[in-house]
Design a protein around this motif. Structure first.
Motif, PDB file in Angstrom:
ATOM      1  N   VAL A  79       0.959  -1.089   0.130  1.00 50.10           N
ATOM      2  CA  VAL A  79      -0.317  -0.232  -0.158  1.00 50.10           C
ATOM      3  C   VAL A  79       0.720   1.431  -0.147  1.00 50.10           C
ATOM      4  O   VAL A  79       1.510   1.101   0.784  1.00 50.10           O
ATOM      5  N   VAL A  80       0.825   2.103  -0.731  1.00 51.42           N
ATOM      6  CA  VAL A  80       1.420   3.423  -0.610  1.00 51.42           C
ATOM      7  C   VAL A  80       0.217   4.380  -0.825  1.00 51.42           C
ATOM      8  O   VAL A  80      -0.701   4.474  -1.283  1.00 51.42           O
ATOM      9  N   ALA A  81       0.499   5.543   0.457  1.00 55.22           N
ATOM     10  CA  ALA A  81      -0.400   5.892   0.686  1.00 55.22           C
ATOM     11  C   ALA A  81       0.086   7.984   0.551  1.00 55.22           C
ATOM     12  O   ALA A  81       0.931   7.911   1.423  1.00 55.22           O
ATOM     13  N   THR A  82      -0.453   8.531  -0.381  1.00 59.49           N
ATOM     14  CA  THR A  82       0.021   9.688  -0.580  1.00 59.49           C
ATOM     15  C   THR A  82      -0.938  10.535  -0.216  1.00 59.49           C
ATOM     16  O   THR A  82      -1.985  10.813   0.467  1.00 59.49           O
ATOM     17  N   ASP A  83      -0.136  12.356   0.395  1.00 61.14           N
ATOM     18  CA  ASP A  83      -0.984  13.210   0.991  1.00 61.14           C
ATOM     19  C   ASP A  83      -0.265  14.568   0.636  1.00 61.14           C
ATOM     20  O   ASP A  83       1.306  14.038   0.322  1.00 61.14           O
ATOM     21  N   PHE A  84      -0.927  15.333   0.607  1.00 65.21           N
ATOM     22  CA  PHE A  84       0.217  16.556   0.494  1.00 65.21           C
ATOM     23  C   PHE A  84       0.453  17.087   1.987  1.00 65.21           C
ATOM     24  O   PHE A  84       1.132  18.305   1.641  1.00 65.21           O
ATOM     25  N   ALA A  85      -0.016  17.028   2.862  1.00 63.25           N
ATOM     26  CA  ALA A  85       0.134  17.637   4.072  1.00 63.25           C
ATOM     27  C   ALA A  85       0.783  16.727   5.228  1.00 63.25           C
ATOM     28  O   ALA A  85       0.700  15.719   5.485  1.00 63.25           O
ATOM     29  N   PRO A  86       1.929  16.953   5.695  1.00 60.19           N
ATOM     30  CA  PRO A  86       2.687  16.245   6.508  1.00 60.19           C
ATOM     31  C   PRO A  86       2.403  15.146   7.690  1.00 60.19           C
ATOM     32  O   PRO A  86       2.457  14.778   8.136  1.00 60.19           O
ATOM     33  N   ALA A  87       1.778  16.665   8.015  1.00 60.27           N
ATOM     34  CA  ALA A  87       0.962  17.058   9.560  1.00 60.27           C
ATOM     35  C   ALA A  87      -0.599  15.102   9.882  1.00 60.27           C
ATOM     36  O   ALA A  87      -0.290  14.482  10.670  1.00 60.27           O
TER      37      ALA A  87
END
Length: 243
Positions: A79-87
């Motif tokens: 599973v690769v989980a991406t987001d642009f919000a580091p927190a």
């Protein structure tokens, strides 16, 4: 009223800052504001990926990781989980520290409109409660399609305006008063929970969003309303290569 997929442009910097700010209370408010239904909705959305057991799944706009944790139940290879919000991803990372199967999850900070993966990298993609925040939804759909293998599945779970005049009237009252009030009390970030119902109002109707999926190249996209239409699962498949 029907909305064009890009008729309500988003400010990525403002949205990133907002999600970073609400990350510590995000899960608690999700449960509270949805009366716990978000758990059932995510599980149902992930069930559309069950045929990809043993495959590689991309969770886009993964946030605090609840969808990725549901995906682990179908036993993917990765599973690769991406987001642009580091927190938000830091909250997810803390959850993974307590799981024996957390080692098959990779966390990647990136923009959903410019995914840093080669074409055909994933057997399935999923985005839950995130696509309405994309600055360009059609570009996001094209990226989902690009990273899928032929025959791969994209699942999109999104909040929607309920069906029927009575349910929609109750929702409008709750969204204009209840959601901002609870958001202010719990997260101390009033504008984030005023933005939430606004973003739902500006999201396309189901038929319009299915048209956007078809335009992006998905084969036979379908919509599955949940709980009187308060949420909707959209499913599309990348066409198989024909000789």
């Amino acid at each position: 009223m029907n909305e064009n997929a890009n008729s309500h442009p988003q400010d990525p910097r403002r949205i990133k800052e907002m999600f970073d700010a609400i990350a510590p209370t995000y899960d608690r408010l999700n449960r509270m504001l949805s009366f716990g239904l978000d758990i059932r909705w995510r599980r149902k959305a992930v069930s559309f990926l069950a045929e990809k057991k043993g495959g590689k799944i991309l969770d886009i706009a993964a946030g605090s990781g609840d969808v990725s944790l549901e995906v682990l139940a179908i036993r993917p290879a990765r599973v690769v989980a991406t987001d642009f919000a580091p927190a938000m991803l830091r909250v997810f990372e803390q959850k993974l520290n307590n799981r024996a199967d957390g080692g098959i999850v990779d966390l990647v900070i990136c923009d959903a409109l410019r995914l840093p993966f080669r074409e055909g990298s994933f057997d399935g993609t999923i985005v839950a409660f995130g696509i309405r925040n994309f600055a360009d939804r059609e570009a996001g759909l094209r990226e989902m399609l690009r990273v899928l293998v032929p025959g791969g599945i994209s699942v999109i779970l999104e909040l929607s305006r309920p069906d029927g005049a009575v349910m929609r009237g109750l929702y409008n009252l709750y969204s204009s008063i209840g959601i901002p009030l609870f958001g202010r009390i719990v997260s101390k970030h009033e504008s984030a929970y005023r933005y939430l119902p606004e973003s739902i109002r500006h999201f396309p109707e189901r038929g319009d969003f299915l048209s956007s999926m078809a335009k992006a190249g998905f084969a036979s996209p379908a919509a599955h309303p949940l709980t009187f239409g308060g949420a909707t699962i959209y499913v599309g498949r990348k066409p198989e290569v024909t000789s």
